[in-house]
Design a protein around this motif. Structure first.
Motif, PDB file in Angstrom:
ATOM      1  N   SER A  56       0.858  -1.178   0.000  1.00 14.15           N
ATOM      2  CA  SER A  56       0.000   0.000   0.000  1.00 14.15           C
ATOM      3  C   SER A  56       0.897   1.232   0.000  1.00 14.15           C
ATOM      4  O   SER A  56       1.701   1.433   0.911  1.00 14.15           O
ATOM      5  N   ALA A  57       0.746   2.063  -1.029  1.00 15.03           N
ATOM      6  CA  ALA A  57       1.635   3.212  -1.210  1.00 15.03           C
ATOM      7  C   ALA A  57       0.935   4.520  -0.866  1.00 15.03           C
ATOM      8  O   ALA A  57      -0.278   4.665  -1.039  1.00 15.03           O
ATOM      9  N   ASN A  58       1.744   5.457  -0.397  1.00 13.33           N
ATOM     10  CA  ASN A  58       1.271   6.798  -0.063  1.00 13.33           C
ATOM     11  C   ASN A  58       2.243   7.794  -0.681  1.00 13.33           C
ATOM     12  O   ASN A  58       3.460   7.597  -0.601  1.00 13.33           O
ATOM     13  N   TYR A  59       1.704   8.855  -1.285  1.00 13.85           N
ATOM     14  CA  TYR A  59       2.546   9.826  -1.978  1.00 13.85           C
ATOM     15  C   TYR A  59       2.250  11.255  -1.527  1.00 13.85           C
ATOM     16  O   TYR A  59       1.113  11.595  -1.194  1.00 13.85           O
ATOM     17  N   ALA A  60       3.275  12.079  -1.573  1.00 15.58           N
ATOM     18  CA  ALA A  60       3.068  13.507  -1.396  1.00 15.58           C
ATOM     19  C   ALA A  60       2.276  14.014  -2.595  1.00 15.58           C
ATOM     20  O   ALA A  60       2.432  13.506  -3.719  1.00 15.58           O
ATOM     21  N   ASP A  61       1.429  15.003  -2.358  1.00 11.93           N
ATOM     22  CA  ASP A  61       0.600  15.525  -3.452  1.00 11.93           C
ATOM     23  C   ASP A  61       1.447  16.009  -4.621  1.00 11.93           C
ATOM     24  O   ASP A  61       1.053  15.885  -5.779  1.00 11.93           O
ATOM     25  N   SER A  62       2.617  16.536  -4.315  1.00 13.72           N
ATOM     26  CA  SER A  62       3.461  17.127  -5.357  1.00 13.72           C
ATOM     27  C   SER A  62       4.031  16.100  -6.324  1.00 13.72           C
ATOM     28  O   SER A  62       4.489  16.474  -7.411  1.00 13.72           O
ATOM     29  N   VAL A  63       4.008  14.820  -5.949  1.00 10.43           N
ATOM     30  CA  VAL A  63       4.598  13.798  -6.821  1.00 10.43           C
ATOM     31  C   VAL A  63       3.577  12.773  -7.328  1.00 10.43           C
ATOM     32  O   VAL A  63       3.919  11.911  -8.143  1.00 10.43           O
ATOM     33  N   LYS A  64       2.341  12.872  -6.866  1.00  9.35           N
ATOM     34  CA  LYS A  64       1.322  11.914  -7.285  1.00  9.35           C
ATOM     35  C   LYS A  64       1.164  11.913  -8.794  1.00  9.35           C
ATOM     36  O   LYS A  64       1.117  12.958  -9.430  1.00  9.35           O
ATOM     37  N   GLY A  65       1.106  10.727  -9.358  1.00 13.02           N
ATOM     38  CA  GLY A  65       0.946  10.591 -10.789  1.00 13.02           C
ATOM     39  C   GLY A  65       2.254  10.646 -11.559  1.00 13.02           C
ATOM     40  O   GLY A  65       2.279  10.356 -12.764  1.00 13.02           O
ATOM     41  N   ARG A  66       3.343  11.021 -10.882  1.00  9.63           N
ATOM     42  CA  ARG A  66       4.650  11.108 -11.547  1.00  9.63           C
ATOM     43  C   ARG A  66       5.659  10.115 -10.968  1.00  9.63           C
ATOM     44  O   ARG A  66       6.519   9.600 -11.686  1.00  9.63           O
ATOM     45  N   PHE A  67       5.564   9.865  -9.676  1.00  5.97           N
ATOM     46  CA  PHE A  67       6.514   8.980  -8.992  1.00  5.97           C
ATOM     47  C   PHE A  67       5.819   7.678  -8.610  1.00  5.97           C
ATOM     48  O   PHE A  67       4.634   7.672  -8.286  1.00  5.97           O
ATOM     49  N   THR A  68       6.595   6.594  -8.622  1.00  9.33           N
ATOM     50  CA  THR A  68       6.084   5.295  -8.194  1.00  9.33           C
ATOM     51  C   THR A  68       7.102   4.637  -7.269  1.00  9.33           C
ATOM     52  O   THR A  68       8.266   4.469  -7.642  1.00  9.33           O
ATOM     53  N   ILE A  69       6.638   4.268  -6.084  1.00 11.20           N
ATOM     54  CA  ILE A  69       7.495   3.572  -5.130  1.00 11.20           C
ATOM     55  C   ILE A  69       7.206   2.082  -5.200  1.00 11.20           C
ATOM     56  O   ILE A  69       6.063   1.670  -5.419  1.00 11.20           O
ATOM     57  N   SER A  70       8.246   1.279  -5.043  1.00 13.44           N
ATOM     58  CA  SER A  70       8.070  -0.176  -5.022  1.00 13.44           C
ATOM     59  C   SER A  70       9.139  -0.799  -4.122  1.00 13.44           C
ATOM     60  O   SER A  70      10.095  -0.127  -3.736  1.00 13.44           O
ATOM     61  N   ARG A  71       8.934  -2.062  -3.809  1.00 13.28           N
ATOM     62  CA  ARG A  71       9.879  -2.748  -2.933  1.00 13.28           C
ATOM     63  C   ARG A  71      10.015  -4.200  -3.340  1.00 13.28           C
ATOM     64  O   ARG A  71       9.077  -4.801  -3.871  1.00 13.28           O
ATOM     65  N   ASP A  72      11.189  -4.771  -3.085  1.00 10.79           N
ATOM     66  CA  ASP A  72      11.450  -6.183  -3.304  1.00 10.79           C
ATOM     67  C   ASP A  72      12.062  -6.712  -2.014  1.00 10.79           C
ATOM     68  O   ASP A  72      13.278  -6.599  -1.813  1.00 10.79           O
ATOM     69  N   ASP A  73      11.226  -7.266  -1.157  1.00 11.99           N
ATOM     70  CA  ASP A  73      11.700  -7.689   0.150  1.00 11.99           C
ATOM     71  C   ASP A  73      12.708  -8.828   0.065  1.00 11.99           C
ATOM     72  O   ASP A  73      13.579  -8.960   0.921  1.00 11.99           O
ATOM     73  N   ALA A  74      12.606  -9.652  -0.945  1.00 11.43           N
ATOM     74  CA  ALA A  74      13.560 -10.752  -1.106  1.00 11.43           C
ATOM     75  C   ALA A  74      14.969 -10.231  -1.344  1.00 11.43           C
ATOM     76  O   ALA A  74      15.951 -10.872  -0.970  1.00 11.43           O
ATOM     77  N   LYS A  75      15.044  -9.038  -1.960  1.00 10.27           N
ATOM     78  CA  LYS A  75      16.350  -8.424  -2.244  1.00 10.27           C
ATOM     79  C   LYS A  75      16.680  -7.309  -1.259  1.00 10.27           C
ATOM     80  O   LYS A  75      17.738  -6.676  -1.380  1.00 10.27           O
ATOM     81  N   ASN A  76      15.776  -7.071  -0.292  1.00 13.71           N
ATOM     82  CA  ASN A  76      15.960  -5.960   0.657  1.00 13.71           C
ATOM     83  C   ASN A  76      16.263  -4.659  -0.080  1.00 13.71           C
ATOM     84  O   ASN A  76      17.195  -3.908   0.286  1.00 13.71           O
ATOM     85  N   THR A  77      15.483  -4.396  -1.105  1.00 18.23           N
ATOM     86  CA  THR A  77      15.701  -3.241  -1.959  1.00 18.23           C
ATOM     87  C   THR A  77      14.378  -2.530  -2.212  1.00 18.23           C
ATOM     88  O   THR A  77      13.347  -3.185  -2.377  1.00 18.23           O
ATOM     89  N   MET A  78      14.420  -1.207  -2.217  1.00 22.30           N
ATOM     90  CA  MET A  78      13.257  -0.419  -2.596  1.00 22.30           C
ATOM     91  C   MET A  78      13.637   0.475  -3.762  1.00 22.30           C
ATOM     92  O   MET A  78      14.834   0.711  -4.013  1.00 22.30           O
ATOM     93  N   TYR A  79      12.636   0.960  -4.469  1.00 20.17           N
ATOM     94  CA  TYR A  79      12.864   1.754  -5.656  1.00 20.17           C
ATOM     95  C   TYR A  79      11.946   2.976  -5.661  1.00 20.17           C
ATOM     96  O   TYR A  79      10.874   2.973  -5.050  1.00 20.17           O
TER      97      TYR A  79
END
Length: 116
Positions: A56-79
Motif C-alpha cells: 500500500s503506497a502513499n505519496y506527497a501531493d506534489s509527486v502523485k501521478g509522476r513517482f512510483t514507489i516499489s519494494r522487493d523484500d527478497a532483495k531488501n531493496t526499494m525503488y
C-alpha cells in the motif's frame, strides 16, 4: 550495523526520468514500512512516498501521478521511479526503513538535479 545505500541519482533534464534504488545490507524490510524523503537546499526534509509490506503506497501531493514507489523484500531493496521530473524535484533523496519503536534506518542520500 545495517546500512542503506541509495543509487541512481544524477543530473536529468526537465521532463526526464530517473530510477532510484536503495539496498539494505541486512534483512530489515520484512513487515516494516519503507519510504523516500527528500531535502532541497534551504528547506526541511519532506516525505515523498512510503509503501507498506502489503504494497500500500502513499505519496506527497506534489509527486502523485509522476513517482512510483516499489519494494522487493527478497532483495531488501526499494525503488523510486520518477517520471516527468520538474526543477522543483531537485533535492537530496533519502531512503528510510521504519523499525517502529526501535527507530528508523536512513541512507546517506543521493542527489537528483533537474535542470536543462
Amino acid at each position: 550495523q545495517v546500512h542503506l545505500v541509495e543509487s541512481g541519482g544524477g543530473l536529468v533534464q526537465p521532463g526526464g526520468s530517473v530510477r532510484l534504488s536503495c539496498a539494505a545490507s541486512g534483512s530489515i524490510f520484512s513487515n516494516n514500512v519503507v519510504g523516500w524523503y527528500r531535502q532541497a537546499p534551504g528547506k526541511e526534509r519532506e516525505l515523498v512516498a512510503t509503501i507498506t509490506s502489503g504494497s500500500s503506497a502513499n505519496y506527497a501531493d506534489s509527486v502523485k501521478g509522476r513517482f512510483t514507489i516499489s519494494r522487493d523484500d527478497a532483495k531488501n531493496t526499494m525503488y523510486l521511479q520518477m517520471n516527468n521530473l520538474k526543477p522543483e524535484d531537485t533535492a537530496v533523496y533519502y531512503c528510510t526503513v521504519d523499525m517502529g519503536w526501535s527507530g528508523a534506518y536512513w541512507g546517506q542520500g543521493t542527489q537528483v538535479t533537474v535542470s536543462s
